[in-house]
Design an enzyme around this catalytic site. Structure first.
Site, mmCIF file in Angstrom:
data_model
loop_
_atom_site.group_PDB
_atom_site.id
_atom_site.type_symbol
_atom_site.label_atom_id
_atom_site.label_comp_id
_atom_site.label_asym_id
_atom_site.label_seq_id
_atom_site.Cartn_x
_atom_site.Cartn_y
_atom_site.Cartn_z
ATOM 1 N N HIS A 1 33.272 74.125 -44.886
ATOM 2 C CA HIS A 1 34.595 73.701 -44.440
ATOM 3 C C HIS A 1 34.450 72.539 -43.475
ATOM 4 O O HIS A 1 35.149 71.532 -43.577
ATOM 5 C CB HIS A 1 35.338 74.869 -43.778
ATOM 6 C CG HIS A 1 36.721 74.502 -43.335
ATOM 7 N ND1 HIS A 1 36.960 73.805 -42.178
ATOM 8 C CD2 HIS A 1 37.931 74.714 -43.905
ATOM 9 C CE1 HIS A 1 38.266 73.599 -42.052
ATOM 10 N NE2 HIS A 1 38.877 74.144 -43.084
ATOM 11 N N GLY A 2 33.564 72.689 -42.484
ATOM 12 C CA GLY A 2 33.256 71.597 -41.581
ATOM 13 C C GLY A 2 34.086 71.543 -40.322
ATOM 14 O O GLY A 2 33.695 70.879 -39.353
ATOM 15 N N ASP A 3 35.234 72.230 -40.294
ATOM 16 C CA ASP A 3 36.079 72.231 -39.099
ATOM 17 C C ASP A 3 36.782 73.586 -38.995
ATOM 18 O O ASP A 3 37.999 73.662 -38.806
ATOM 19 C CB ASP A 3 37.104 71.096 -39.166
ATOM 20 C CG ASP A 3 37.788 70.832 -37.825
ATOM 21 O OD1 ASP A 3 37.219 71.222 -36.777
ATOM 22 O OD2 ASP A 3 38.884 70.255 -37.822
ATOM 23 N N LEU A 4 35.998 74.645 -39.090
ATOM 24 C CA LEU A 4 36.556 75.991 -39.139
ATOM 25 C C LEU A 4 36.919 76.447 -37.727
ATOM 26 O O LEU A 4 36.033 76.705 -36.912
ATOM 27 C CB LEU A 4 35.534 76.955 -39.760
ATOM 28 C CG LEU A 4 36.108 78.327 -40.111
ATOM 29 C CD1 LEU A 4 36.867 78.258 -41.420
ATOM 30 C CD2 LEU A 4 35.003 79.361 -40.201
#
Length: 287
Positions: free
Chosen positions: A176-179
């Site tokens: 996701h990278g920006d959870l």
């Protein structure tokens, strides 16, 4: 691609409202990376979103690839424009995490399970435009080289840890990278026919699954993230939900905190939360 400095968001979105038969359900607005509007199609609540920067468009391709599996569904797509399923539930993870320690733990478990659903998607080919974690950490490496002693050497230590972790990944998934607590939303309770907790706004990266859980430790705000004992307790919850070794999770937390703080300093934002979490991670490791 549309300029980020869009002056008339309603007019920009008009072609897609017409093309997809959408009825406005609120005003159109611009963010630094997209133009959005709540809409309805045949009575169904949705969001019309047009990416205005390349990174946001790449995240949209990840959403399309997930195809509603753990993430908001893409109902229609046309180049950088998406029609997205809109969350209708009233539950909020930031509020839950801020309520008390039990609520914080419950929110952490929800975030972990949301990430695991995303990580389980293994369709091939993967989305176009993905970048690896080593490139994602590039600004930390640059910042650490320029500021090796700042914050008691936090950037240098975080960069060293990131290098070691990247050299020995334990898996490779689309991340996701920006959870965080604002990017996993309530799409209705499953027992009542809803879709549960689903992710929105991914980045476009791949790599070690543990990376996605570190951001939980820096959120949803300073009061929670810096609360005494919170970091150690949350690391235990993440380990319980994911099977990631607690020590390794602390290492990823340090790496992520350094990267987040570097981004903040380089963009003129306040790095206090990330710096504090990084120092807490060092302390938890006995350093």
């Amino acid at each position: 691609m549309t300029s980020p400095g869009v002056a008339a968001p309603d007019a920009v979105l008009a072609p897609w409202r017409s093309r997809w038969g959408l009825v406005p359900d609120g005003g159109a607005f611009a963010t630094p990376s997209s133009v959005l509007q709540p809409v309805r199609r045949n009575g169904v609540a949705a969001y019309l979103k047009l990416a205005t920067v390349a990174e946001e468009a790449a995240g949209g391709r990840v959403l399309r690839w997930w195809a509603g599996r753990g993430a908001a569904a893409v109902l229609a797509a046309d180049d950088d424009a998406l029609l997205l399923e809109r969350a209708g539930g009233e539950r909020d993870l930031a509020a839950l995490a801020s309520s008390d320690a039990d609520g914080d733990d419950a929110a952490t478990r929800i975030l972990c399970r949301a990430a695991l659903r995303l990580h389980a998607v293994d369709d091939h080919p993967r989305p176009d435009g993905l970048v690896g974690l080593r490139r994602w950490f590039g600004e930390l490496f640059e910042h650490a080289a320029a500021h090796p002693t700042e914050h008691d050497g936090l950037f240098a230590r975080a960069a060293e840890e990131a290098e070691a972790l990247l050299a020995e990944p334990e898996g490779d998934v689309v991340l996701h990278g920006d959870l965080h607590h604002g990017n996993v939303l309530d799409f209705g309770e499953a027992e009542r026919g809803g879709r549960g907790w689903l992710a929105i706004d991914p980045k476009h990266i791949h790599g070690d699954p543990a990376f996605d859980f570190a951001n939980i430790l820096c959120n949803p705000g300073r009061e929670v993230a810096h609360a005494p004992g919170r970091l150690e307790r949350t690391v235990r919850v993440i380990a319980d939900e994911t099977g990631i070794d607690e020590r390794r999770m602390l290492r990823w937390t340090l790496a992520w905190a350094g990267l987040s703080a570097a981004w903040s300093e380089r963009s003129g934002d306040d790095p206090t939360i990330a710096v504090g979490v990084g120092m807490l991670a060092l302390h938890a490791r006995g350093e």
